[in-house]
Design an enzyme around this catalytic site. Sequence first.
Site, PDB file in Angstrom:
ATOM      1  N   CYS A  75      10.263  49.841  -3.267  1.00 47.00           N
ATOM      2  CA  CYS A  75       9.461  48.841  -3.963  1.00 47.00           C
ATOM      3  C   CYS A  75       9.957  48.706  -5.403  1.00 47.00           C
ATOM      4  O   CYS A  75      10.047  49.707  -6.111  1.00 47.00           O
ATOM      5  CB  CYS A  75       7.992  49.243  -3.944  1.00 47.00           C
ATOM      6  SG  CYS A  75       6.965  48.208  -4.990  1.00 47.00           S
TER       7      CYS A  75
ATOM      8  N   TYR B 183      -5.770   2.237   7.098  1.00 42.77           N
ATOM      9  CA  TYR B 183      -4.933   1.128   6.636  1.00 42.77           C
ATOM     10  C   TYR B 183      -4.952  -0.082   7.559  1.00 42.77           C
ATOM     11  O   TYR B 183      -4.191  -1.015   7.354  1.00 42.77           O
ATOM     12  CB  TYR B 183      -3.502   1.592   6.403  1.00 42.77           C
ATOM     13  CG  TYR B 183      -2.879   2.327   7.576  1.00 42.77           C
ATOM     14  CD1 TYR B 183      -2.596   1.672   8.755  1.00 42.77           C
ATOM     15  CD2 TYR B 183      -2.584   3.684   7.487  1.00 42.77           C
ATOM     16  CE1 TYR B 183      -2.041   2.336   9.826  1.00 42.77           C
ATOM     17  CE2 TYR B 183      -2.016   4.360   8.549  1.00 42.77           C
ATOM     18  CZ  TYR B 183      -1.753   3.681   9.716  1.00 42.77           C
ATOM     19  OH  TYR B 183      -1.207   4.345  10.777  1.00 42.77           O
TER      20      TYR B 183
ATOM     21  N   CYS C  34       7.141  50.204  -7.866  1.00 36.70           N
ATOM     22  CA  CYS C  34       6.741  51.609  -7.972  1.00 36.70           C
ATOM     23  C   CYS C  34       7.754  52.576  -7.364  1.00 36.70           C
ATOM     24  O   CYS C  34       7.578  53.792  -7.461  1.00 36.70           O
ATOM     25  CB  CYS C  34       5.374  51.817  -7.317  1.00 36.70           C
ATOM     26  SG  CYS C  34       5.414  51.625  -5.533  1.00 36.70           S
TER      27      CYS C  34
ATOM     28  N   CYS D  54       0.293  51.105  -5.660  1.00 33.90           N
ATOM     29  CA  CYS D  54       1.415  50.434  -6.316  1.00 33.90           C
ATOM     30  C   CYS D  54       0.894  49.512  -7.417  1.00 33.90           C
ATOM     31  O   CYS D  54       0.002  48.707  -7.182  1.00 33.90           O
ATOM     32  CB  CYS D  54       2.190  49.643  -5.272  1.00 33.90           C
ATOM     33  SG  CYS D  54       3.393  48.515  -5.954  1.00 33.90           S
TER      34      CYS D  54
ATOM     35  N   CYS E 223       5.458  47.291   0.699  1.00 32.26           N
ATOM     36  CA  CYS E 223       5.434  48.554  -0.028  1.00 32.26           C
ATOM     37  C   CYS E 223       4.362  49.435   0.615  1.00 32.26           C
ATOM     38  O   CYS E 223       3.283  48.970   0.950  1.00 32.26           O
ATOM     39  CB  CYS E 223       5.094  48.289  -1.488  1.00 32.26           C
ATOM     40  SG  CYS E 223       4.683  49.788  -2.397  1.00 32.26           S
TER      41      CYS E 223
ATOM     42  N   GLU F 161       0.851  -1.200   0.000  1.00 24.20           N
ATOM     43  CA  GLU F 161       0.000   0.000   0.000  1.00 24.20           C
ATOM     44  C   GLU F 161       0.879   1.238   0.000  1.00 24.20           C
ATOM     45  O   GLU F 161       1.993   1.196   0.512  1.00 24.20           O
ATOM     46  CB  GLU F 161      -0.813   0.105   1.303  1.00 24.20           C
ATOM     47  CG  GLU F 161      -1.589  -1.071   1.691  1.00 24.20           C
ATOM     48  CD  GLU F 161      -2.022  -0.965   3.161  1.00 24.20           C
ATOM     49  OE1 GLU F 161      -2.145   0.155   3.704  1.00 24.20           O
ATOM     50  OE2 GLU F 161      -2.215  -2.018   3.761  1.00 24.20           O
TER      51      GLU F 161
ATOM     52  N   ASP G  34       2.027  10.360   3.745  1.00 28.60           N
ATOM     53  CA  ASP G  34       2.831  11.198   4.617  1.00 28.60           C
ATOM     54  C   ASP G  34       1.928  12.143   5.397  1.00 28.60           C
ATOM     55  O   ASP G  34       1.788  13.314   5.066  1.00 28.60           O
ATOM     56  CB  ASP G  34       3.825  11.984   3.760  1.00 28.60           C
ATOM     57  CG  ASP G  34       4.960  12.530   4.606  1.00 28.60           C
ATOM     58  OD1 ASP G  34       5.037  12.164   5.793  1.00 28.60           O
ATOM     59  OD2 ASP G  34       5.755  13.314   4.072  1.00 28.60           O
TER      60      ASP G  34
ATOM     61  N   LYS H 289       2.425   4.612   1.376  1.00 23.75           N
ATOM     62  CA  LYS H 289       2.647   5.119   2.731  1.00 23.75           C
ATOM     63  C   LYS H 289       2.370   6.617   2.711  1.00 23.75           C
ATOM     64  O   LYS H 289       3.171   7.402   2.185  1.00 23.75           O
ATOM     65  CB  LYS H 289       4.078   4.848   3.172  1.00 23.75           C
ATOM     66  CG  LYS H 289       4.347   5.266   4.599  1.00 23.75           C
ATOM     67  CD  LYS H 289       5.713   4.776   5.048  1.00 23.75           C
ATOM     68  CE  LYS H 289       5.990   5.091   6.501  1.00 23.75           C
ATOM     69  NZ  LYS H 289       5.905   6.502   6.820  1.00 23.75           N
TER      70      LYS H 289
ATOM     71  N   LYS I  20      11.084   3.311   1.808  1.00 20.53           N
ATOM     72  CA  LYS I  20      11.068   4.779   1.750  1.00 20.53           C
ATOM     73  C   LYS I  20      11.697   5.262   0.440  1.00 20.53           C
ATOM     74  O   LYS I  20      12.780   4.816   0.075  1.00 20.53           O
ATOM     75  CB  LYS I  20      11.860   5.364   2.935  1.00 20.53           C
ATOM     76  CG  LYS I  20      11.265   5.022   4.291  1.00 20.53           C
ATOM     77  CD  LYS I  20       9.977   5.767   4.577  1.00 20.53           C
ATOM     78  CE  LYS I  20      10.215   7.170   5.074  1.00 20.53           C
ATOM     79  NZ  LYS I  20      10.524   7.272   6.485  1.00 20.53           N
TER      80      LYS I  20
END
Length: 674
Positions: free
Chosen positions: A407, A226, A410, A430, A425, A116, A120, A118, A313
């Site tokens: 920025c 599972y 602008c 902007c 900013c 099956e 995470d 695995k 793994k």
Amino acid sequence: MDQDMERAREMIEALSEEIEAHNYRYYVMDNPIISDAQYDKMLRELEKLEKQYPSLASPYSPAQRVGGQPGKGFATVRHISPMMSLANAFTESELRDFDRRVRQALSGETVKYVVEPKIDGLAVSLFYENGLFSRGATRGDGETGEDISENLKTIRSMPLRLRKIIQALEVRGEAYMTKDSFARLNEAREETGEPLFANPRNAAAGTLRQLDPRIAASRRLNLIVYGIGHSEGIEPQDHSDVLQLLQELGLRANEFHVFDDMSEIIKYCLDWQSRRFELPYAIDGLVIKVNSLDQQQRLGTTSKSPRWAIAYKFPPEQAVTTVKNIFVRVGRTGVLTPTAEMEPVRIAGATVSRATLHNEDNIREKDIRIGDRVLIQKAGDIIPEVIAVLPDERKGGEKVWAIPAECPSCGSRVTRAAGEAAVRCTNMACPAQLWEGLIHFASRHAMNITGLGPAVLAQILAGGLVRDPADLYRLRYEDLVVLERLGPKSAQNLLGAVEASKKNSLSRLIFALGIRHVGERAAKILAAHYGSLEALMGAGEDELMVIPEIGPKIAASIVAFFTAAQNRRVIDKLVRAGVNTRAERSGGAGAGPLAGKVFVLTGALESFTRQEAQEIVERLGGKVSSSVSRITDYVVAGERPGSKYDKAVSLAIPILDENQFKKLTGMDYPVLGG
Ligand code: IVH
């Protein structure tokens, strides 16, 4: 039971069954036959009925997934049998060693394996008594975990009642967040300057440990099971029977394959290794288990893990590349996000040439310089990020980078608020903010204006046709049809989508405005609470903070947003363009800022009689009830409150004192000179 109630009971039963059947089709069979909208409609209907007849609402009803108020902590749960972990295999030869050990211990018996994915995520244990969900817990240290039932109940793929009654059943599985939900959650957090989750597993863990199940509900976790930890009344022979049975009970079991040969399993593992990125959720390997439960029993466990299973793994998806440059992206709320431009490399199933560097602190801590060789990884297979610099590979020409003082879009000054990592900013007009703001305004979960993609938007902005979101409603056919790659048909469609968006719900509009810290969920809460944009605009911070889930940060941001003259002008234009600013009202409930809210009054108020207070609530669309229950929204407590006060405390229902009640209802006339 009177006739109305009897009818309601029948409807509630029928609706619950129907919704559960659709849940099953959707989550277990992966074969839905109705649209999300149809499903939501049924659920709303059930919620309404159960609100109207609280005594008929079963705690296992599909409308009772989000429990009332935040809890204070999690109770400890002792697992019936320990929740162990798995031994790992990283190579083919480690898998063959495992196979050899198993066959040796079973001295020549025939062995079959189940393989099956695995997932995470986070291991959870679910307990069902007589087919009803009674408790769910985290793995914890394996012996004891935490009772996270309320958060688990928000997971729609977890049935609250099983499709068959079994005396007792403890199911084990993995709670996880999809890559999509993870990406969206982090995007929202990046915008609001909240710390990002490193991967979907951390995000799922953070969500399951939320004390407020409403937050868990909004983040949409998933569940795949599972195995069984404990059961009474069933006797499966093989692990594959267990997975089959779990599916029949309405749980979403892992997909699996049965093998009798390790070479085949190894091929299968390598095949998954390259296909894993196609899944909507992250998997970090495959689990190989001896199929026969009797053989499992005889193989037994070590102190940490079973001898009958092993986790293969996948190798971590990392790559080394060079940072060619660092540039800054200006987001919708003006946040400057540094991004690395890199030599393209293949990682986790795709070619990557950019990685987010998050903020200047992250760059300084990791000492990332232009020209550096860096190790990159995809956080939970999705967002590429720089994990570390390889300082030994420096040649001396690498350049230290600093966030610009202006920025990049602008040229305005940027600032960094105390306690925040984000630099912003300061110019509200902007162009980069305007761009991102418009993209957000038109996006699917906001005003849903289809056809306003980046290419079209760029031309519209270049032509000076739009200076704020409200200008979208002034676009004319003649303006659009002349744009490149936009024929008469697309121009017409875009205008149609703009026009249709005027009828959007109030919550969409509030979300679309892009108020900092106001996401989709907060927008829904505010729309339901205030009933109109105008009412929300008049709200003060104290008043906003009384609303469940609206904290000081959100409240301050809302007030600041509506105080800015520029924003008020845009809203004024939106209203004049005919954009809907009112919440739709379902029949029965009155309109008004307190529509749908249930109040209970207790104790003596100074400024009003009980009757007057009731009238005020009702005038604003709310209801006054004589007893406190889970559906009560507020308890107003005056002098010498009675037992209702204690009940409200025990159910964690917000309690308003007289002043707060006055503020909420707008009865706090300012006192001159006060
Ligand atoms: S079987 C004795 N099957 O991986 C433990 N575990 O280190 C039996 N996991 O804590 C676990 N997918 O949370 C099993 N298909 C799967 C799994 C799975 C993910 C997790 C599980 C466990 C960890 C093992």
